[in-house]
Design an enzyme around this catalytic site. Structure first.
Site, PDB file in Angstrom:
ATOM      1  N   ASN A 173       0.840  -1.207   0.000  1.00  0.00           N
ATOM      2  CA  ASN A 173       0.000   0.000   0.000  1.00  0.00           C
ATOM      3  C   ASN A 173       0.870   1.249   0.000  1.00  0.00           C
ATOM      4  O   ASN A 173       1.886   1.330   0.701  1.00  0.00           O
ATOM      5  CB  ASN A 173      -0.996  -0.008   1.161  1.00  0.00           C
ATOM      6  CG  ASN A 173      -0.377  -0.209   2.517  1.00  0.00           C
ATOM      7  OD1 ASN A 173       0.592  -0.930   2.672  1.00  0.00           O
ATOM      8  ND2 ASN A 173      -0.947   0.435   3.519  1.00  0.00           N
ATOM      9  N   ILE A 174       0.464   2.214  -0.821  1.00  0.00           N
ATOM     10  CA  ILE A 174       1.212   3.457  -0.992  1.00  0.00           C
ATOM     11  C   ILE A 174       0.271   4.605  -0.622  1.00  0.00           C
ATOM     12  O   ILE A 174      -0.686   4.885  -1.365  1.00  0.00           O
ATOM     13  CB  ILE A 174       1.700   3.631  -2.448  1.00  0.00           C
ATOM     14  CG1 ILE A 174       2.427   2.365  -2.952  1.00  0.00           C
ATOM     15  CG2 ILE A 174       2.584   4.867  -2.558  1.00  0.00           C
ATOM     16  CD1 ILE A 174       3.740   2.046  -2.269  1.00  0.00           C
ATOM     17  N   GLU A 175       0.541   5.211   0.523  1.00  0.00           N
ATOM     18  CA  GLU A 175      -0.348   6.269   1.003  1.00  0.00           C
ATOM     19  C   GLU A 175       0.109   7.643   0.508  1.00  0.00           C
ATOM     20  O   GLU A 175       1.170   7.785  -0.101  1.00  0.00           O
ATOM     21  CB  GLU A 175      -0.400   6.222   2.539  1.00  0.00           C
ATOM     22  CG  GLU A 175      -0.963   4.900   3.024  1.00  0.00           C
ATOM     23  CD  GLU A 175      -1.201   4.834   4.522  1.00  0.00           C
ATOM     24  OE1 GLU A 175      -0.689   5.702   5.255  1.00  0.00           O
ATOM     25  OE2 GLU A 175      -1.917   3.898   4.946  1.00  0.00           O
ATOM     26  N   CYS A 203      -4.151   0.815  -2.559  1.00  0.00           N
ATOM     27  CA  CYS A 203      -4.000  -0.417  -1.779  1.00  0.00           C
ATOM     28  C   CYS A 203      -3.016  -1.376  -2.442  1.00  0.00           C
ATOM     29  O   CYS A 203      -2.793  -1.331  -3.649  1.00  0.00           O
ATOM     30  CB  CYS A 203      -5.340  -1.123  -1.640  1.00  0.00           C
ATOM     31  SG  CYS A 203      -6.556  -0.237  -0.668  1.00  0.00           S
ATOM     32  N   GLU A 253      -3.253  -4.535  -3.112  1.00  0.00           N
ATOM     33  CA  GLU A 253      -3.829  -5.423  -4.127  1.00  0.00           C
ATOM     34  C   GLU A 253      -3.820  -4.764  -5.497  1.00  0.00           C
ATOM     35  O   GLU A 253      -3.486  -5.372  -6.509  1.00  0.00           O
ATOM     36  CB  GLU A 253      -5.284  -5.765  -3.780  1.00  0.00           C
ATOM     37  CG  GLU A 253      -5.490  -6.502  -2.484  1.00  0.00           C
ATOM     38  CD  GLU A 253      -5.704  -5.584  -1.291  1.00  0.00           C
ATOM     39  OE1 GLU A 253      -4.993  -4.572  -1.169  1.00  0.00           O
ATOM     40  OE2 GLU A 253      -6.562  -5.915  -0.462  1.00  0.00           O
ATOM     41  N   CYS A 276     -10.636  -4.066   0.808  1.00  0.00           N
ATOM     42  CA  CYS A 276     -11.659  -3.022   0.782  1.00  0.00           C
ATOM     43  C   CYS A 276     -12.572  -3.212  -0.436  1.00  0.00           C
ATOM     44  O   CYS A 276     -12.272  -3.961  -1.364  1.00  0.00           O
ATOM     45  CB  CYS A 276     -11.008  -1.642   0.761  1.00  0.00           C
ATOM     46  SG  CYS A 276     -10.348  -1.168  -0.844  1.00  0.00           S
ATOM     47  N   CYS A 319     -11.015  -2.512  -3.904  1.00  0.00           N
ATOM     48  CA  CYS A 319     -10.126  -3.585  -4.374  1.00  0.00           C
ATOM     49  C   CYS A 319     -10.927  -4.808  -4.820  1.00  0.00           C
ATOM     50  O   CYS A 319     -10.551  -5.478  -5.777  1.00  0.00           O
ATOM     51  CB  CYS A 319      -9.120  -3.970  -3.298  1.00  0.00           C
ATOM     52  SG  CYS A 319      -7.776  -2.768  -3.163  1.00  0.00           S
TER      53      CYS A 319
HETATM   54  N1  THU Z   1      -5.259  -1.248   2.546  1.00  0.00           N
HETATM   55  C1  THU Z   1      -4.745  -2.082   1.601  1.00  0.00           C
HETATM   56  O1  THU Z   1      -3.672  -1.835   1.046  1.00  0.00           O
HETATM   57  N2  THU Z   1      -5.447  -3.193   1.284  1.00  0.00           N
HETATM   58  C2  THU Z   1      -6.583  -3.598   1.923  1.00  0.00           C
HETATM   59  O2  THU Z   1      -7.119  -4.642   1.581  1.00  0.00           O
HETATM   60  C3  THU Z   1      -7.144  -2.795   3.016  1.00  0.00           C
HETATM   61  C4  THU Z   1      -6.551  -1.451   3.180  1.00  0.00           C
HETATM   62  C5  THU Z   1      -4.471  -0.086   2.961  1.00  0.00           C
HETATM   63  C6  THU Z   1      -4.981   1.263   2.541  1.00  0.00           C
HETATM   64  C7  THU Z   1      -4.349   2.156   3.594  1.00  0.00           C
HETATM   65  O3  THU Z   1      -3.030   2.465   3.202  1.00  0.00           O
HETATM   66  C8  THU Z   1      -4.272   1.283   4.825  1.00  0.00           C
HETATM   67  O4  THU Z   1      -4.398  -0.047   4.368  1.00  0.00           O
HETATM   68  C9  THU Z   1      -5.325   1.586   5.870  1.00  0.00           C
HETATM   69  O5  THU Z   1      -6.589   1.624   5.307  1.00  0.00           O
END
Ligand code: THU
Length: 128
Positions: free
Chosen positions: A43-45, A54, A56, A87, A90
């Protein structure tokens, strides 16, 4: 023969590359294509929050952008006690980009893995 344990290990390893300074929640993924090639994602925020991508989607977009469209399996792992739950966004992307994939959802260390499918994750998903 799909080595599920190995694919889950790769997703767990991909958690290390998460860029998650805002949530602190690390997620890793690994997509396996039919020719054996593998694409990891984390995940890259972003400071604007809504631009976060996310793990995935990073993995699947990497595969597609490299021309690999036949995804046979997708493993996802996060730093939680129970198998991570993807989520809604995804789930929609997985259904379209990896409709036949075996989806493996793991907890932090691979001790709990749920085996599911895109259709089970998103019944009645949107399609054009
Ligand atoms: N996130 C994912 O990368 N995949 C998921 O299936 C659930 C959420 C990430 C998004 C965000 O960076 C962090 O988790 C918290 O929501």
């Amino acid at each position: 023969m799909l080595d599920e344990k190995r694919l889950v290990e790769k997703a767990i390893k991909a958690m290390e590359n998460a860029y998650a300074p805002y949530s602190g929640f690390r997620v890793g993924a690994c997509a396996l294509a039919s020719d054996g090639s593998e694409f990891t994602g984390s995940n890259i925020e972003n400071a604007s929050y809504g631009l976060t991508v996310c793990a995935e989607r990073v993995a699947l977009f990497k595969a597609y952008s490299e021309g690999k469209r036949n995804i046979v399996a997708l493993a996802v792992a996060a730093g939680v006690d129970e198998p991570v739950s993807p989520c809604g966004a995804c789930r929609q992307v997985i259904l379209e980009l990896a409709p036949e994939a075996i989806v493996l959802l793991s907890n932090r260390d691979g001790s709990k893995v749920m085996r599911t499918s895109p259709k089970e994750l998103l019944p009645y998903g949107f399609k054009l």
